[in-house]
Design a protein around this motif. Structure first.
Motif, PDB file in Angstrom:
ATOM      1  N   HIS A 142     -28.409  44.068   2.480  1.00 22.45           N
ATOM      2  CA  HIS A 142     -27.815  43.866   1.416  1.00 22.45           C
ATOM      3  C   HIS A 142     -26.478  42.769   1.527  1.00 22.45           C
ATOM      4  O   HIS A 142     -25.789  42.661   2.537  1.00 22.45           O
ATOM      5  CB  HIS A 142     -26.956  45.220   0.986  1.00 22.45           C
ATOM      6  CG  HIS A 142     -25.945  44.883  -0.270  1.00 22.45           C
ATOM      7  ND1 HIS A 142     -24.608  45.407  -0.057  1.00 22.45           N
ATOM      8  CD2 HIS A 142     -26.392  44.619  -1.599  1.00 22.45           C
ATOM      9  CE1 HIS A 142     -23.984  45.420  -1.285  1.00 22.45           C
ATOM     10  NE2 HIS A 142     -25.039  44.835  -2.401  1.00 22.45           N
ATOM     11  N   GLY A 143     -26.724  41.716   0.819  1.00 17.69           N
ATOM     12  CA  GLY A 143     -25.664  40.638   0.700  1.00 17.69           C
ATOM     13  C   GLY A 143     -25.516  39.888   2.099  1.00 17.69           C
ATOM     14  O   GLY A 143     -24.559  39.391   2.331  1.00 17.69           O
ATOM     15  N   ASN A 144     -26.775  39.540   2.397  1.00 19.92           N
ATOM     16  CA  ASN A 144     -26.542  39.107   3.972  1.00 19.92           C
ATOM     17  C   ASN A 144     -27.039  37.419   4.031  1.00 19.92           C
ATOM     18  O   ASN A 144     -26.918  36.914   4.945  1.00 19.92           O
ATOM     19  CB  ASN A 144     -27.718  39.518   4.876  1.00 19.92           C
ATOM     20  CG  ASN A 144     -29.191  39.530   4.347  1.00 19.92           C
ATOM     21  OD1 ASN A 144     -29.289  39.494   3.037  1.00 19.92           O
ATOM     22  ND2 ASN A 144     -29.824  39.272   5.128  1.00 19.92           N
ATOM     23  N   VAL A 169     -23.457  36.751  -1.850  1.00 18.89           N
ATOM     24  CA  VAL A 169     -23.816  37.948  -2.683  1.00 18.89           C
ATOM     25  C   VAL A 169     -25.259  37.955  -2.824  1.00 18.89           C
ATOM     26  O   VAL A 169     -25.612  39.403  -3.217  1.00 18.89           O
ATOM     27  CB  VAL A 169     -23.468  37.284  -4.149  1.00 18.89           C
ATOM     28  CG1 VAL A 169     -21.856  37.181  -4.103  1.00 18.89           C
ATOM     29  CG2 VAL A 169     -24.163  36.042  -4.699  1.00 18.89           C
ATOM     30  N   SER A 170     -26.261  37.266  -2.387  1.00 22.67           N
ATOM     31  CA  SER A 170     -27.679  37.349  -2.482  1.00 22.67           C
ATOM     32  C   SER A 170     -28.041  38.146  -1.112  1.00 22.67           C
ATOM     33  O   SER A 170     -27.327  38.149  -0.267  1.00 22.67           O
ATOM     34  CB  SER A 170     -28.420  35.920  -2.477  1.00 22.67           C
ATOM     35  OG  SER A 170     -27.849  35.336  -3.744  1.00 22.67           O
ATOM     36  N   SER A 171     -29.232  38.829  -1.535  1.00 25.73           N
ATOM     37  CA  SER A 171     -29.911  39.681  -0.466  1.00 25.73           C
ATOM     38  C   SER A 171     -30.945  39.319  -0.136  1.00 25.73           C
ATOM     39  O   SER A 171     -31.967  38.687  -1.158  1.00 25.73           O
ATOM     40  CB  SER A 171     -29.773  41.319  -0.985  1.00 25.73           C
ATOM     41  OG  SER A 171     -28.390  41.740  -1.400  1.00 25.73           O
ATOM     42  N   VAL A 184     -29.281  39.877  -8.106  1.00 22.99           N
ATOM     43  CA  VAL A 184     -28.065  40.261  -7.233  1.00 22.99           C
ATOM     44  C   VAL A 184     -28.173  41.953  -7.165  1.00 22.99           C
ATOM     45  O   VAL A 184     -28.231  42.592  -8.382  1.00 22.99           O
ATOM     46  CB  VAL A 184     -26.739  39.885  -7.515  1.00 22.99           C
ATOM     47  CG1 VAL A 184     -25.699  40.547  -6.873  1.00 22.99           C
ATOM     48  CG2 VAL A 184     -26.839  38.417  -7.523  1.00 22.99           C
TER      49      VAL A 184
END
Length: 274
Positions: free
Chosen positions: A168-170, A175-177, A205
């Motif tokens: 998640h969120g990396n 913000v994108s996963s 997202v």
């Protein structure tokens, strides 16, 4: 298959690759090569679209050592890692990412995520990104990797084995996963061949790790179903798909009758329940 003894013919622009019985070679391949002049033939040990292919007694090996040897590192200009690149170096960065991406997609799944990260920052690259790029090229050159595809036995025992993962969120934008998958074709005695893999940005997202894992699993299953359909069309057999995840929350949500709190995710997980 019944008329010509069985065989397969693959075409990429003006390069072709074939395999089959002697009857297939005599009746089909000879007819093609009589009509279309082939500049060079390779048998058992050959190069095809930049791939080195070697057929041994019990397996086929695949590598890109020659292609990798020709990769060149980019000279890093003076300044710290945070210094932005000039337009010329930005273009060079994008070109090098494309070259490494070709390798990551063909024979080096271990570099898929690194390529994804670099591709997301290529429009505003820095000296630090060039440094990471050069380290990837060093890794490619230092680690000579060859993929092997063993004989898998009776096709009636084949199955597709899918692994997916997500975080998640990396990704670099914060913000994108990211998601990743790998699919194996498994045969007798659990021998397997790696068919395809990938690492990419999840299309939207997401609000949680559960959502990221769920969407990654859906994308992986979609890829597996596509491959199963290809195998069915070519070989005339149905191949079962086995999916593997490392998320207990996702496993529980799929098998639970209680809906998750995130309403948009409910629709996605319903696909998996079906």
């Amino acid at each position: 298959r019944r008329v010509h003894g069985g065989g397969m013919f693959l075409l990429h622009v003006d390069d072709f690759l074939y395999a089959g019985t002697k009857l297939f070679h005599d009746r089909i391949i000879k007819s093609i090569t009589e009509k279309f002049i082939a500049g060079r033939f390779g048998d058992r040990s050959l190069k095809y679209v930049g791939l080195n292919i070697v057929q041994e007694q019990n397996f086929i090996s695949l590598d890109q050592c020659d292609y990798i040897d020709n990769l060149e590192k980019v000279i890093i200009p003076p300044g710290g890692n945070s210094c932005l690149l000039s337009p010329t170096l930005t273009s060079r960065l994008k070109s090098a990412i494309g070259q490494i991406s070709w390798t990551a997609n063909q024979t080096r799944p271990d570099l898929s995520f690194d390529v994804l990260e670099l591709s997301m920052v290529s429009n505003h690259g820095t000296n630090g990104h060039l440094n990471k790029l050069n380290k990837m090229i060093n890794k490619l050159k230092d680690e000579h990797v060859s993929m092997k595809f063993p004989a898998l036995g009776n096709p009636s025992n084949f199955k597709l084995l899918l692994y997916t993962d997500a975080s998640h969120g990396n990704l670099p934008d914060g913000v994108s996963s990211g998601e990743g998958f790998i699919i194996f074709l498994v045969g007798e005695n659990n021998k397997c061949s790696t068919l395809t893999w990938g690492s990419k940005k999840i299309k939207r997202v997401v609000k949680s790790t559960l959502a990221a894992e769920g969407l990654a699993f859906i994308d992986g299953l979609d890829e597996a179903h596509f491959i199963a359909t290809l195998i069915s069309d070519v070989c005339g057999i149905k191949v079962p798909i086995v999916g593997r995840i490392d998320s207990r929350n996702l496993h529980t949500s799929i098998h639970s009758t209680t809906a998750v709190n995130e309403k948009r995710l409910r629709i996605d997980l319903h696909l998996l329940k079906k």
